[in-house]
Scaffold this motif. Structure first.
Motif, PDB file in Angstrom:
ATOM      1  N   GLY A 237       0.800  -1.214   0.000  1.00 39.52           N
ATOM      2  CA  GLY A 237       0.000   0.000   0.000  1.00 39.52           C
ATOM      3  C   GLY A 237       0.832   1.263   0.000  1.00 39.52           C
TER       4      GLY A 237
ATOM      5  N   THR B 102      -8.961  -4.214   0.589  1.00 40.18           N
ATOM      6  CA  THR B 102      -8.128  -4.657   1.707  1.00 40.18           C
ATOM      7  C   THR B 102      -8.844  -5.780   2.442  1.00 40.18           C
ATOM      8  OG1 THR B 102      -9.071  -2.982   3.162  1.00 40.18           O
ATOM      9  CG2 THR B 102      -7.052  -2.398   2.000  1.00 40.18           C
TER      10      THR B 102
ATOM     11  N   MET C  44      -3.594  -4.617   1.551  1.00 39.34           N
ATOM     12  CA  MET C  44      -4.193  -4.395   0.235  1.00 39.34           C
ATOM     13  C   MET C  44      -4.036  -5.671  -0.585  1.00 39.34           C
ATOM     14  SD  MET C  44      -3.717  -1.191  -2.404  1.00 39.34           S
ATOM     15  CE  MET C  44      -1.979  -1.397  -2.671  1.00 39.34           C
TER      16      MET C  44
END
Length: 122
Positions: free
Chosen positions: A20, A57, A64
């Motif tokens: 992420g 997520t 993620m």
């Protein structure tokens, strides 16, 4: 182009978490609405092309797991999509199309049903 396109990272045929923070670093200069912290972000590339990125997520840590891209403009946005996939070590999965890998070594990590038809994106 309005069809959905997905970004997934695979390890040994299974989906794996995406980074992420790397995603944020690559897309931050292009954000025009939303934000990576809320899971939806609208991006605009250098040539004015746009796309919407939706981050999925899972789990307690909020890792993620995939990115869904919609309403992708042609031009520079396609280059940005490729840069994002490369930064994440992800493959590009367009709806109705073959998996697009950025490096041949990614092929061995794809699920078996995607390996033979996968193409190397240049």
């Amino acid at each position: 182009m309005s069809a959905e396109t997905f970004l997934f990272r695979f390890v040994d045929g299974e989906p794996a978490a995406l980074d992420g923070e790397r995603f944020r670093q690559v897309v931050e200069p292009y954000v025009v609405a939303g934000g990576t912290d809320i899971g939806e972000v609208h991006l605009r590339a250098e040539d004015g092309g746009e796309a919407e990125f939706y981050l999925r997520t899972e789990g307690t840590g909020g890792a993620m797991t995939s990115v869904t891209v919609m309403h992708i403009s042609s031009g520079a946005m396609l280059g940005l999509l490729t840069r994002v996939a490369d930064a994440l070590g992800a493959v590009i999965l367009p709806v109705g199309g073959a998996a697009e890998i950025l490096r041949e070594e990614q092929r061995r990590h794809l699920p078996p049903e995607l390996r033979d038809e996968a193409v190397v994106r240049s």
